[in-house]
Design a protein around this motif. Structure first.
Motif, PDB file in Angstrom:
ATOM      1  N   GLY A 389      14.379  -8.563  -8.681  1.00  0.00           N
ATOM      2  CA  GLY A 389      14.804  -9.584  -7.735  1.00  0.00           C
ATOM      3  C   GLY A 389      13.734 -10.608  -7.424  1.00  0.00           C
ATOM      4  O   GLY A 389      13.980 -11.550  -6.671  1.00  0.00           O
ATOM      5  N   LYS A 390      12.563 -10.445  -7.978  1.00  0.00           N
ATOM      6  CA  LYS A 390      11.461 -11.382  -7.733  1.00  0.00           C
ATOM      7  C   LYS A 390      11.551 -12.497  -8.767  1.00  0.00           C
ATOM      8  O   LYS A 390      11.341 -12.272  -9.955  1.00  0.00           O
ATOM      9  CB  LYS A 390      10.122 -10.665  -7.839  1.00  0.00           C
ATOM     10  CG  LYS A 390       8.921 -11.506  -7.423  1.00  0.00           C
ATOM     11  CD  LYS A 390       7.649 -10.678  -7.534  1.00  0.00           C
ATOM     12  CE  LYS A 390       6.456 -11.441  -7.017  1.00  0.00           C
ATOM     13  NZ  LYS A 390       6.566 -11.742  -5.584  1.00  0.00           N
ATOM     14  N   GLU A 391      11.843 -13.709  -8.324  1.00  0.00           N
ATOM     15  CA  GLU A 391      12.118 -14.801  -9.249  1.00  0.00           C
ATOM     16  C   GLU A 391      10.854 -15.425  -9.836  1.00  0.00           C
ATOM     17  O   GLU A 391      10.870 -15.920 -10.956  1.00  0.00           O
ATOM     18  CB  GLU A 391      12.946 -15.885  -8.551  1.00  0.00           C
ATOM     19  CG  GLU A 391      14.348 -15.418  -8.163  1.00  0.00           C
ATOM     20  CD  GLU A 391      15.188 -16.556  -7.648  1.00  0.00           C
ATOM     21  OE1 GLU A 391      14.679 -17.692  -7.557  1.00  0.00           O
ATOM     22  OE2 GLU A 391      16.356 -16.306  -7.316  1.00  0.00           O
ATOM     23  N   ARG A 392       9.759 -15.432  -9.088  1.00  0.00           N
ATOM     24  CA  ARG A 392       8.542 -16.093  -9.566  1.00  0.00           C
ATOM     25  C   ARG A 392       7.350 -15.148  -9.415  1.00  0.00           C
ATOM     26  O   ARG A 392       7.331 -14.288  -8.528  1.00  0.00           O
ATOM     27  CB  ARG A 392       8.284 -17.395  -8.805  1.00  0.00           C
ATOM     28  CG  ARG A 392       9.478 -18.342  -8.757  1.00  0.00           C
ATOM     29  CD  ARG A 392       9.064 -19.717  -8.286  1.00  0.00           C
ATOM     30  NE  ARG A 392       8.187 -20.366  -9.256  1.00  0.00           N
ATOM     31  CZ  ARG A 392       8.646 -21.021 -10.326  1.00  0.00           C
ATOM     32  NH1 ARG A 392       9.939 -21.116 -10.550  1.00  0.00           N
ATOM     33  NH2 ARG A 392       7.805 -21.600 -11.173  1.00  0.00           N
ATOM     34  N   LEU A 393       6.372 -15.318 -10.291  1.00  0.00           N
ATOM     35  CA  LEU A 393       5.163 -14.502 -10.255  1.00  0.00           C
ATOM     36  C   LEU A 393       3.991 -15.381  -9.841  1.00  0.00           C
ATOM     37  O   LEU A 393       3.724 -16.409 -10.471  1.00  0.00           O
ATOM     38  CB  LEU A 393       4.906 -13.891 -11.638  1.00  0.00           C
ATOM     39  CG  LEU A 393       3.870 -12.758 -11.717  1.00  0.00           C
ATOM     40  CD1 LEU A 393       4.416 -11.506 -11.021  1.00  0.00           C
ATOM     41  CD2 LEU A 393       3.526 -12.440 -13.171  1.00  0.00           C
ATOM     42  N   LYS A 394       3.287 -14.991  -8.779  1.00  0.00           N
ATOM     43  CA  LYS A 394       2.126 -15.744  -8.298  1.00  0.00           C
ATOM     44  C   LYS A 394       0.855 -15.102  -8.853  1.00  0.00           C
ATOM     45  O   LYS A 394       0.628 -13.903  -8.689  1.00  0.00           O
ATOM     46  CB  LYS A 394       2.076 -15.755  -6.766  1.00  0.00           C
ATOM     47  CG  LYS A 394       3.213 -16.521  -6.101  1.00  0.00           C
ATOM     48  CD  LYS A 394       2.982 -16.561  -4.589  1.00  0.00           C
ATOM     49  CE  LYS A 394       4.068 -17.369  -3.884  1.00  0.00           C
ATOM     50  NZ  LYS A 394       5.371 -16.691  -3.937  1.00  0.00           N
ATOM     51  N   ILE A 395       0.027 -15.918  -9.500  1.00  0.00           N
ATOM     52  CA  ILE A 395      -1.207 -15.413 -10.105  1.00  0.00           C
ATOM     53  C   ILE A 395      -2.377 -16.250  -9.610  1.00  0.00           C
ATOM     54  O   ILE A 395      -2.374 -17.480  -9.719  1.00  0.00           O
ATOM     55  CB  ILE A 395      -1.139 -15.468 -11.640  1.00  0.00           C
ATOM     56  CG1 ILE A 395       0.072 -14.673 -12.147  1.00  0.00           C
ATOM     57  CG2 ILE A 395      -2.422 -14.929 -12.250  1.00  0.00           C
ATOM     58  CD1 ILE A 395       0.209 -14.659 -13.652  1.00  0.00           C
ATOM     59  N   GLY A 396      -3.382 -15.579  -9.057  1.00  0.00           N
ATOM     60  CA  GLY A 396      -4.593 -16.247  -8.600  1.00  0.00           C
ATOM     61  C   GLY A 396      -5.576 -16.409  -9.747  1.00  0.00           C
ATOM     62  O   GLY A 396      -5.887 -15.441 -10.454  1.00  0.00           O
ATOM     63  N   VAL A 397      -6.077 -17.636  -9.940  1.00  0.00           N
ATOM     64  CA  VAL A 397      -7.002 -17.926 -11.037  1.00  0.00           C
ATOM     65  C   VAL A 397      -8.091 -18.866 -10.539  1.00  0.00           C
ATOM     66  O   VAL A 397      -7.990 -19.451  -9.460  1.00  0.00           O
ATOM     67  CB  VAL A 397      -6.274 -18.583 -12.236  1.00  0.00           C
ATOM     68  CG1 VAL A 397      -5.269 -17.631 -12.854  1.00  0.00           C
ATOM     69  CG2 VAL A 397      -5.581 -19.870 -11.796  1.00  0.00           C
ATOM     70  N   LYS A 398      -9.141 -19.009 -11.341  1.00  0.00           N
ATOM     71  CA  LYS A 398     -10.143 -20.023 -11.055  1.00  0.00           C
ATOM     72  C   LYS A 398      -9.566 -21.404 -11.351  1.00  0.00           C
ATOM     73  O   LYS A 398      -8.584 -21.539 -12.090  1.00  0.00           O
ATOM     74  CB  LYS A 398     -11.399 -19.785 -11.893  1.00  0.00           C
ATOM     75  CG  LYS A 398     -12.272 -18.647 -11.410  1.00  0.00           C
ATOM     76  CD  LYS A 398     -13.531 -18.553 -12.246  1.00  0.00           C
ATOM     77  CE  LYS A 398     -14.474 -17.495 -11.693  1.00  0.00           C
ATOM     78  NZ  LYS A 398     -15.026 -17.878 -10.397  1.00  0.00           N
ATOM     79  N   ASP A 435       7.670 -21.029 -17.128  1.00  0.00           N
ATOM     80  CA  ASP A 435       8.189 -21.838 -16.024  1.00  0.00           C
ATOM     81  C   ASP A 435       8.508 -21.016 -14.783  1.00  0.00           C
ATOM     82  O   ASP A 435       8.937 -21.565 -13.765  1.00  0.00           O
ATOM     83  CB  ASP A 435       9.427 -22.620 -16.473  1.00  0.00           C
ATOM     84  CG  ASP A 435      10.562 -21.707 -16.914  1.00  0.00           C
ATOM     85  OD1 ASP A 435      10.311 -20.503 -17.127  1.00  0.00           O
ATOM     86  OD2 ASP A 435      11.689 -22.196 -17.046  1.00  0.00           O
ATOM     87  N   LYS A 436       8.285 -19.698 -14.852  1.00  0.00           N
ATOM     88  CA  LYS A 436       8.476 -18.835 -13.683  1.00  0.00           C
ATOM     89  C   LYS A 436       7.143 -18.308 -13.148  1.00  0.00           C
ATOM     90  O   LYS A 436       7.125 -17.377 -12.344  1.00  0.00           O
ATOM     91  CB  LYS A 436       9.378 -17.653 -14.051  1.00  0.00           C
ATOM     92  CG  LYS A 436      10.791 -18.046 -14.443  1.00  0.00           C
ATOM     93  CD  LYS A 436      11.571 -18.651 -13.288  1.00  0.00           C
ATOM     94  CE  LYS A 436      13.010 -18.959 -13.686  1.00  0.00           C
ATOM     95  NZ  LYS A 436      13.757 -19.607 -12.577  1.00  0.00           N
ATOM     96  N   VAL A 437       6.044 -18.902 -13.606  1.00  0.00           N
ATOM     97  CA  VAL A 437       4.709 -18.466 -13.187  1.00  0.00           C
ATOM     98  C   VAL A 437       4.076 -19.554 -12.317  1.00  0.00           C
ATOM     99  O   VAL A 437       4.065 -20.729 -12.699  1.00  0.00           O
ATOM    100  CB  VAL A 437       3.807 -18.172 -14.403  1.00  0.00           C
ATOM    101  CG1 VAL A 437       2.410 -17.774 -13.949  1.00  0.00           C
ATOM    102  CG2 VAL A 437       4.422 -17.070 -15.260  1.00  0.00           C
ATOM    103  N   ASP A 438       3.560 -19.181 -11.158  1.00  0.00           N
ATOM    104  CA  ASP A 438       2.854 -20.106 -10.266  1.00  0.00           C
ATOM    105  C   ASP A 438       1.376 -19.724 -10.239  1.00  0.00           C
ATOM    106  O   ASP A 438       1.024 -18.611  -9.839  1.00  0.00           O
ATOM    107  CB  ASP A 438       3.414 -20.042  -8.843  1.00  0.00           C
ATOM    108  CG  ASP A 438       4.839 -20.561  -8.757  1.00  0.00           C
ATOM    109  OD1 ASP A 438       5.145 -21.526  -9.475  1.00  0.00           O
ATOM    110  OD2 ASP A 438       5.633 -19.998  -7.990  1.00  0.00           O
TER     111      ASP A 438
END
Length: 667
Positions: A389-398, A435-438
């Protein structure tokens, strides 16, 4: 001399040219003497001529006798459309579509069950059934920047390895758009019936699991009973998800191709949007209670399928994995219609459990305690990881490290670098296309907390962190940090201005110097441990480099892979020093305390490191790290091989195909 920013092309000797074209070297020598061979690109220090691969293939592509030895993407465009030859079925496992070109037949293979682990062998074997071909290609299972993955073999050079080519290469050779079927619509009858110019056929998508056993059992059980409702609901759910996957394939295709290179051959039939949860949980439990009470093979097949798609969470009781004992107590009180026949079902259930005990006991003996591991619980892991049910994946990067992770402009996909490509790789294996990655820029000090600011200035928590996070003992012991297997090996180094006197070979030489490094990093800890330098910690390594250029600092120390991009972009202003530390810095992904998510990340890294055909890690290295090496001579920027990854401890069942087991050397 190579005036571009890329590496110098490989210099091919006469012998290498002969090997590349699969002709005797004496034949090449005769052509050179007669002046009919390709013009050399230059001469080496010994005065011997050499050639470049691209120009050699361009020359060979003009010779019809040599064309079958040239990869398809080096062929010249035709003067007219090729004639379509029709389709052939090969060994009941692939469909081949053929076109007659000026060079001869060109074939496009569609494997009905494409496997990334065996595609090279499959393509080589299938090609043997297409004699006289000028070129043979096979469609892969994923996408590149310009369309679906496309692989090829050279019929005139069968000893040459399988090669990959851009998708537009095929349409360029046949003179028309190449057809495409989404994975769930690769149905042999549809592909055999296709003709150029046909409108896309509308067909029902094919789920991973064959719904026939479920439908057969649904016809046998009482009409409108909980068992029938449960079985039909599950089949409809499979059908809906297969349709959504086919629709998603077409959306991705639209983004990466044009009408000039691709024609859609089939689209999915619209079906009701049914999910498992549309049926009440008590009905599902009652339905499985009826099915579990049966003693026939058809019911056992349906139960196995339920385990494969994670529907066993609705079983009204649990069965021990080894079959030694069973907890037949319902997880919740069954509905009244089940209560009326409880005694009969109990007797049938006892018989079924006895059969299951025998089946699983034999399988356990066959498998052994150390059998190869698979992704048996993948769906369950996704649910436990919070991805359902999680539509987007948030990834922390430099956001400030060239070659690793650099934000070039505002916007979701404005990041590029090695870490970014690795993040995309992991996200894809988790079920999230680009397109589903932030991507969100995260400071070094916030890596463990997994928090950063969004575009509105509010603190948000990310799902994963890929920010050159080194594996250390203290981080492994921190319960809030969940580090994956390493995805890159590098080491600590030092950068100075190019006018710095002498060469730095150890951190001790920085005593009394003003040195900048990343705060809360392993480099800062090592700097303070071994030297009396005047240390300054910054959250952004780019601030350290800017200060170095302005003479605010004498040196900057961090991982070599972090600093190499700055040196490469400095045009000689900065100099990189290898300080010969024995300690290897190992970058890992932080999934936080989410153990299931960390396991999924490890599975992605394991797949990438184990399957030879999966070159996503190598492509990221070649794209971003390899070009930095020439500007950083004498420095071990990063190892060019993906770190070995052990298989995750995921349970498997007797009927499932295993992955190979990695054995990693100790470090």
């Amino acid at each position: 001399m190579n005036q571009g920013s890329g590496p110098e092309p490989e210099q091919l000797s006469m012998a290498k040219c002969a090997k590349l074209l699969n002709v005797p070297w004496r034949h090449v020598r005769r052509m050179i003497k007669r002046g009919v061979f390709a013009q050399p690109a230059g001469h080496d220090s010994a005065g011997q001529p050499y050639w470049h691969r691209r120009s050699l293939y361009a020359w060979a592509a003009a010779d019809r006798d040599l064309l079958g030895r040239v990869p398809l993407h080096h062929w010249r465009p035709p003067t007219a459309q090729a004639r379509y030859l029709g389709a052939e079925t090969i060994e009941d496992r692939a469909t081949a579509l053929g076109w007659h070109t000026a060079a001869g037949p060109v074939w496009m293979l569609w494997h009905w069950d494409f496997d990334a682990a065996t595609y090279e062998r499959d393509l080589t074997e299938l090609a043997k059934h297409l004699p006289g071909a000028a070129a043979i290609t096979m469609v892969g299972g994923d996408y590149g920047a310009d369309g679906p993955a496309l692989f090829g073999v050279l019929p005139a050079a069968p000893a040459r390895p399988v090669y990959e080519m851009p998708w537009p290469a095929l349409s360029n050779v046949i003179g028309m758009p190449a057809p495409f079927w989404p994975r769930r619509l690769r149905i042999p009858d549809l592909m055999n019936a296709w003709r150029p110019g046909h409108t896309p056929v509308v067909a029902a998508a094919v789920p991973d699991l064959d719904p026939t056993p479920m439908l057969r059992l649904a016809v046998i059980v009482d009409e409108d009973s909980p068992a029938q409702q449960t079985l039909l609901n599950l089949v409809q759910t499979w059908q809906h998800r297969a349709t959504m996957e086919a629709t998603s394939d077409l959306k991705v295709l639209e983004k990466h191709t044009t009408a000039a290179t691709t024609t859609v051959a089939a689209t999915p039939l619209a079906v009701p949007a049914v999910e498992k949860n549309d049926l009440a949980p008590d009905i599902r439990r009652a339905g499985w209670l009826e099915i579990l009470a049966r003693t026939d093979d058809l019911a056992l097949t349906c139960i196995r399928q339920a385990r494969q798609c994670d529907a066993d969470e609705d079983f009204p009781y649990t069965i021990d994995a080894h079959g030694a004992s069973a907890d037949a107590s319902p997880r919740s009180d069954p509905p009244s219609d089940v209560e009326r026949s409880r005694r009969t079902r109990r007797l049938r259930l006892t018989a079924w459990i006895a059969m299951l005990v025998a089946t699983i006991s034999v399988s356990t003996l066959i498998l052994g305690a150390n059998a190869p591991l698979t992704e048996t619980e993948l769906a369950k892991l996704r649910r436990e990881a919070g991805l359902f049910g999680k539509e987007r994946l948030k990834i922390g990067v430099k956001a400030d490290t060239p070659g690793i992770a650099l934000q070039e402009e505002t916007g979701r996909r404005s990041f590029r670098g090695f870490d970014i490509d690795i993040a995309y790789m992991i996200a894809a294996d988790l079920g999230y296309p680009p397109d589903k990655v932030d991507f969100l820029a995260i400071e070094t000090e916030d890596r463990a907390r997994m928090q950063t600011l969004d575009a509105n200035g509010r603190f948000v928590r990310v799902d994963l962190v890929l920010v050159t996070f080194n594996v250390t003992l203290s981080r492994q012991q921190d319960l809030s940090v969940g580090l994956s297997a390493p995805y890159l090996y590098t080491e600590q180094s030092v950068v100075t201005r190019s006018d710095y006197p002498g060469k730095i070979t150890s951190l001790e030489q920085l005593a009394g110097k003003k040195v900048c490094t990343l705060s809360a990093s392993s480099s800062e800890q090592e700097l303070k441990r071994v030297t009396k330098a005047i240390a300054t910690g910054k959250n952004r390594i780019s601030d350290c480099v800017a200060g170095l250029k302005k003479n605010a600092f004498d040196a900057v120390t961090a991982d070599a892979a972090i600093l190499a991009g700055f040196v490469a972009e400095s045009e000689g202003v900065l100099r990189h020093h290898d300080i010969a530390l024995q300690k290897t810095e190992m970058w890992a992904v932080n999934a936080g305390p989410n153990e299931a998510l960390r396991t999924l990340v490890d599975l992605s890294l394991y797949r990438s490191s184990t399957i030879p055909q999966d070159r996503r890690w190598e492509q990221a290295y070649e794209t971003y790290i390899d070009p930095m090496l020439s500007a950083n001579p004498g420095v071990n920027v990063a190892q060019a091989e993906q770190p070995c990854v052990l298989p995750s401890r995921v349970r498997r069942w007797p009927w499932e195909r295993p992955f190979p087991v990695n054995e990693c050397p100790a470090r």
